[in-house]
Design a protein around this motif. Structure first.
Motif, mmCIF file in Angstrom:
data_model
loop_
_atom_site.group_PDB
_atom_site.id
_atom_site.type_symbol
_atom_site.label_atom_id
_atom_site.label_comp_id
_atom_site.label_asym_id
_atom_site.label_seq_id
_atom_site.Cartn_x
_atom_site.Cartn_y
_atom_site.Cartn_z
ATOM 1 N N ARG A 182 0.832 -1.205 0.000
ATOM 2 C CA ARG A 182 0.000 0.000 0.000
ATOM 3 C C ARG A 182 0.866 1.254 0.000
ATOM 4 O O ARG A 182 0.540 2.246 -0.655
ATOM 5 C CB ARG A 182 -0.938 -0.001 1.209
ATOM 6 C CG ARG A 182 -1.880 1.199 1.223
ATOM 7 C CD ARG A 182 -2.954 1.059 2.292
ATOM 8 N NE ARG A 182 -2.369 1.080 3.626
ATOM 9 C CZ ARG A 182 -3.048 0.799 4.742
ATOM 10 N NH1 ARG A 182 -4.330 0.449 4.679
ATOM 11 N NH2 ARG A 182 -2.464 0.837 5.915
ATOM 12 N N LYS A 200 -2.345 6.958 1.485
ATOM 13 C CA LYS A 200 -2.137 7.371 2.871
ATOM 14 C C LYS A 200 -1.173 8.547 2.844
ATOM 15 O O LYS A 200 0.033 8.391 3.021
ATOM 16 C CB LYS A 200 -1.577 6.197 3.682
ATOM 17 C CG LYS A 200 -2.549 5.713 4.763
ATOM 18 C CD LYS A 200 -2.049 4.528 5.530
ATOM 19 C CE LYS A 200 -2.024 4.795 7.017
ATOM 20 N NZ LYS A 200 -3.348 5.000 7.622
ATOM 21 N N TYR A 207 -5.643 13.750 6.033
ATOM 22 C CA TYR A 207 -5.934 13.647 7.465
ATOM 23 C C TYR A 207 -6.204 15.025 8.073
ATOM 24 O O TYR A 207 -7.231 15.224 8.740
ATOM 25 C CB TYR A 207 -4.803 12.872 8.157
ATOM 26 C CG TYR A 207 -4.789 11.446 7.648
ATOM 27 C CD1 TYR A 207 -5.488 10.451 8.300
ATOM 28 C CD2 TYR A 207 -4.171 11.130 6.435
ATOM 29 C CE1 TYR A 207 -5.549 9.149 7.789
ATOM 30 C CE2 TYR A 207 -4.227 9.844 5.910
ATOM 31 C CZ TYR A 207 -4.920 8.858 6.591
ATOM 32 O OH TYR A 207 -4.995 7.602 6.065
ATOM 33 N N GLU A 250 -16.132 5.909 4.877
ATOM 34 C CA GLU A 250 -15.290 5.432 5.982
ATOM 35 C C GLU A 250 -15.800 6.034 7.283
ATOM 36 O O GLU A 250 -16.679 6.899 7.286
ATOM 37 C CB GLU A 250 -13.832 5.848 5.771
ATOM 38 C CG GLU A 250 -13.254 5.424 4.430
ATOM 39 C CD GLU A 250 -11.737 5.379 4.420
ATOM 40 O OE1 GLU A 250 -11.128 5.074 5.458
ATOM 41 O OE2 GLU A 250 -11.162 5.652 3.352
ATOM 42 N N SER A 298 -10.645 7.331 10.748
ATOM 43 C CA SER A 298 -9.578 6.772 9.907
ATOM 44 C C SER A 298 -9.704 5.263 9.856
ATOM 45 O O SER A 298 -8.735 4.531 10.012
ATOM 46 C CB SER A 298 -8.205 7.169 10.452
ATOM 47 O OG SER A 298 -8.040 8.551 10.404
ATOM 48 N N MET A 299 -10.935 4.804 9.649
ATOM 49 C CA MET A 299 -11.173 3.361 9.587
ATOM 50 C C MET A 299 -12.120 3.040 8.447
ATOM 51 O O MET A 299 -12.924 3.877 8.044
ATOM 52 C CB MET A 299 -11.819 2.877 10.899
ATOM 53 C CG MET A 299 -10.893 2.924 12.105
ATOM 54 S SD MET A 299 -11.692 2.283 13.596
ATOM 55 C CE MET A 299 -12.682 3.708 14.031
ATOM 56 N N ASN A 300 -12.056 1.818 7.971
ATOM 57 C CA ASN A 300 -13.082 1.327 7.065
ATOM 58 C C ASN A 300 -14.295 0.951 7.912
ATOM 59 O O ASN A 300 -14.219 0.899 9.127
ATOM 60 C CB ASN A 300 -12.560 0.123 6.268
ATOM 61 C CG ASN A 300 -11.375 0.503 5.388
ATOM 62 O OD1 ASN A 300 -10.252 0.085 5.626
ATOM 63 N ND2 ASN A 300 -11.636 1.318 4.374
ATOM 64 N N GLY A 355 -8.002 -0.748 3.590
ATOM 65 C CA GLY A 355 -7.412 -1.141 4.864
ATOM 66 C C GLY A 355 -6.987 -2.596 4.886
ATOM 67 O O GLY A 355 -7.630 -3.460 4.290
ATOM 68 N N ARG A 412 -9.662 -4.307 6.997
ATOM 69 C CA ARG A 412 -10.828 -4.564 6.136
ATOM 70 C C ARG A 412 -10.627 -5.832 5.313
ATOM 71 O O ARG A 412 -11.488 -6.729 5.288
ATOM 72 C CB ARG A 412 -11.016 -3.353 5.211
ATOM 73 C CG ARG A 412 -12.111 -3.496 4.155
ATOM 74 C CD ARG A 412 -12.073 -2.280 3.223
ATOM 75 N NE ARG A 412 -13.145 -2.336 2.236
ATOM 76 C CZ ARG A 412 -13.096 -3.059 1.124
ATOM 77 N NH1 ARG A 412 -12.035 -3.821 0.866
ATOM 78 N NH2 ARG A 412 -14.111 -3.026 0.271
ATOM 79 N N GLY A 416 -9.680 -0.932 11.602
ATOM 80 C CA GLY A 416 -8.373 -0.367 11.272
ATOM 81 C C GLY A 416 -7.323 -0.853 12.245
ATOM 82 O O GLY A 416 -7.664 -1.443 13.285
HETATM 83 C C1 PLP Z 1 -8.325 6.705 6.067
HETATM 84 C C2 PLP Z 1 -8.109 5.329 6.604
HETATM 85 N N1 PLP Z 1 -9.014 4.390 6.344
HETATM 86 C C3 PLP Z 1 -8.868 3.117 6.787
HETATM 87 C C4 PLP Z 1 -7.781 2.735 7.549
HETATM 88 C C5 PLP Z 1 -7.651 1.322 8.018
HETATM 89 O O1 PLP Z 1 -6.539 0.692 7.408
HETATM 90 P P1 PLP Z 1 -5.728 -0.450 8.141
HETATM 91 O O2 PLP Z 1 -6.712 -1.517 8.444
HETATM 92 O O3 PLP Z 1 -4.707 -0.886 7.139
HETATM 93 O O4 PLP Z 1 -5.122 0.122 9.374
HETATM 94 C C6 PLP Z 1 -6.818 3.696 7.868
HETATM 95 C C7 PLP Z 1 -5.697 3.392 8.742
HETATM 96 O O5 PLP Z 1 -4.718 2.879 8.360
HETATM 97 C C8 PLP Z 1 -6.963 5.015 7.349
HETATM 98 O O6 PLP Z 1 -6.042 5.954 7.592
#
Ligand code: PLP
Ligand code: PLP
Lengths: 359, 359
Positions: free
Chosen positions: A95, A197, A202, A233, A236-238, A259, A262, A302
């Motif tokens: 990623r 990312k 953010y 979302e 900062s999570m799915n 994610g 996810r 996340g």
């Molecule tokens: C915007 C956003 N969405 C989703 C996620 C979830 O991703 P991951 O499960 O890889 O932590 C994150 C955090 O990493 C994020 O910054």
């Protein structure tokens, strides 16, 4: 595995490790960090592990002006044998390179970075907390370092990995939070940078987060930037919903971040033969399901929280109370399974973890 | 004017001033810079002018991770009396505070900053080129400095002003460029950060810019993020069209940056009783005007170039050649008027310039 050669400068002034249960997220860092430089002529060069210390940049360094950067976030755990475990680190590094591509940053060898990371972790092993729920948060990141005010991709970059021991996300046990659906502010839109990312995604969300907090909500739920209709979302999570027995998560589009949690949840659900589908889902549809008594569970997913159950969801004038503000069974089961695999307490049937022993 | 007190540490190793005509944009900096710090407890404090030198930040400083930052861009000129002239600096500082608001950065006193800036300019006066077309580019900026990986507004910031002597934007005279209308990538969308001058808006455009450059175009024209239909900006400039005698510029919405040059052009046109209107304009409408032979002139407008005529505009399969690839009369007249006022060659009827003499 071939050991990727790098210089190590050992820290002569090691810090005391944090004690007690009040470890704030991302404020304490270990004794060392990994750094590597990029120039057009040399490519990525000078990989090294050095004492954690401030870095020095020209005031015209492009990161300060045009925000060109990417980052990643993953965790290291200690298993019961006392070995370091990583959870799907190759997914984070893949990623990172997708993010790099979007942000016009040169790609970085995933294999080399994993190797460098392992060397850093072995050196910092004592910093990995082994108390329940704690872990070592790993933050790889790339910043544009060229001193130039032209609006164009930087010709030089710095890649770093810093490490921060973090407390349990749920010191008092997993518990549902209250979420505000954001109607005005937009996190990301098709054609934008939402799938990467990168820093700008953010800080752009702070205003919405402040607004939600002022109204007593823990986080924001983001809608798509085009129609302000489809769920994207949460914070900062799915996000996942259990509706009438079926698990639904927004399909990847050109604005949702993919994610690792996810992806892992979808794979787990499929493995368990639980009906899971990635598709568009609108707030209208969600509200209808709620009114029909079919919205059974909802949770964010996340690295930081693994899963974060949603107990209350406010949208316009509606407030939905989900599962009586209790953590749902599936949410709980997913949490236990993933954290169990991450920490080596459950068998790693999917080969998701990587154990880091002496190289 | 009250002199805002600040510490000045003079540079003992002054650099030679650049000579010749090949001054690249934003790569040479003067001997001093202005810096000021912010903490929650103290507010903005420690204003000082110090030698231009690298700055030192913790690797966890929030600017590196979540991109929280704003910047501004304006120019200083020498007039024929040899005095320093600024062009509407209060407009830039007002916009900086609007950007700060959007990015959850604490506001900065505009009056104080203008005063600090003047003190810096007086100290660096010898760096202001007095050759035709040259100027001293002024870059104020704010970055988030707290060492913390939590996704939240920083509790500390650094505000700086750096100065860079820049060559003429048009060393061979003003000339039209070729522009590609971008169909896939999005610069900004309503509810996003497009109205703020923040880093993430700029690095997000690099991919589109690369694509346009690969096809031989100088810049990208951005469409709105919702419909991909209405014209928003061109590169990092606002955009104007002359259609059948009327001047049209996209109306300010929640995604276009409000340019000082744009504002000045509108005021000039109104003053001259030239028909100017701010409204939505779609690519379909523009193409229709072109096909009807009514698209007379088109140009970008911003501090760097003042105006930048568009000679060719590519959209999907269409290529529009505007005004036979020649700079239009109105474009030229606006350029001459604004640069004339900026450098003191034309009378400043609008009271737009500020002369900086000893404080
Ligand atoms: C915007 C956003 N969405 C989703 C996620 C979830 O991703 P991951 O499960 O890889 O932590 C994150 C955090 O990493 C994020 O910054
Ligand atoms: C995105 C964008 N649009 C427009 C402009 C033009 O603004 P100004 O005329 O104030 O330079 C700029 C440059 O400042 C910009 O960055």
């Amino acid at each position: 595995m071939i050991e990727a050669k790098l210089d190590i400068v050992e820290n002569q002034n090691k810090k005391p490790k944090p004690e007690g249960d009040d470890l704030p997220f991302g404020q304490v860092f270990t004794d060392h960090m990994f750094t590597m430089e990029y120039t057009r002529e040399k490519g990525w060069f000078q990989p090294q592990i050095v004492p954690y210390e401030p870095i020095t940049l020209d005031p015209a360094a492009m990161i300060f002006h045009y925000g060109q950067s990417v980052f990643e976030g993953l965790k290291a755990y200690l298993n019961s044998e006392g070995d370091i475990q990583l959870f799907r680190p190759e997914e984070n590094l893949k990623r990172m390179n997708r993010s790099n591509g979007r942000m016009s940053i040169p790609p970085i060898s995933e294999e080399l970075v994993i190797n460098y990371l392992k060397q850093l972790l072995l050196l910092e092993k004592e910093w990995i907390p082994n108390e329940e729920g704690r872990s070592l948060y790993i933050r790889p990141f790339v910043i544009a370092t060229e001193a130039n005010l032209a609006v164009a991709p930087s010709q030089s970059y710095k890649f770093m990995i810093i490490l921060s021991p973090v407390g349990s996300y749920y010191p008092e046990g997993i518990h549902p939070v209250s979420i505000q659906v954001e109607e005005h502010f937009t996190r990301a839109v098709r054609g934008g940078t939402g799938t990467a990312k990168t820093g700008g995604n953010y800080c752009g969300g702070y205003k919405a987060q402040e607004k939600a907090a002022d109204r007593g909500h823990a986080q924001v739920m983001w809608l798509d930037g085009v129609h302000k209709k489809y769920i994207e979302e949460v914070g900062s999570m799915n996000v996942f919903f259990k509706i009438n027995g079926q698990i639904i998560t927004p399909e990847l589009n050109d604005s949702i971040l993919e994610g690792v949690t996810r992806k892992s949840i979808i794979e787990l659900l499929k493995h368990w033969n639980i009906d899971v589908i990635e598709r568009k889902i609108s707030m209208e549809e969600l509200l209808q399901a709620y009114e029909d008594g079919q919205l059974e569970e909802a949770f964010g997913a996340g690295t930081a929280a693994v899963v974060s159950p949603i107990g209350e969801l406010s949208w316009q004038d509606e407030t939905m109370i989900i599962n009586g503000r209790q953590t749902g069974d599936l949410t709980k089961f997913l949490y236990n399974t993933i954290t169990g695999i991450q920490t080596g307490k459950l068998p790693d049937t999917f080969n998701w973890t990587e154990t880091v022993k002496e190289l």
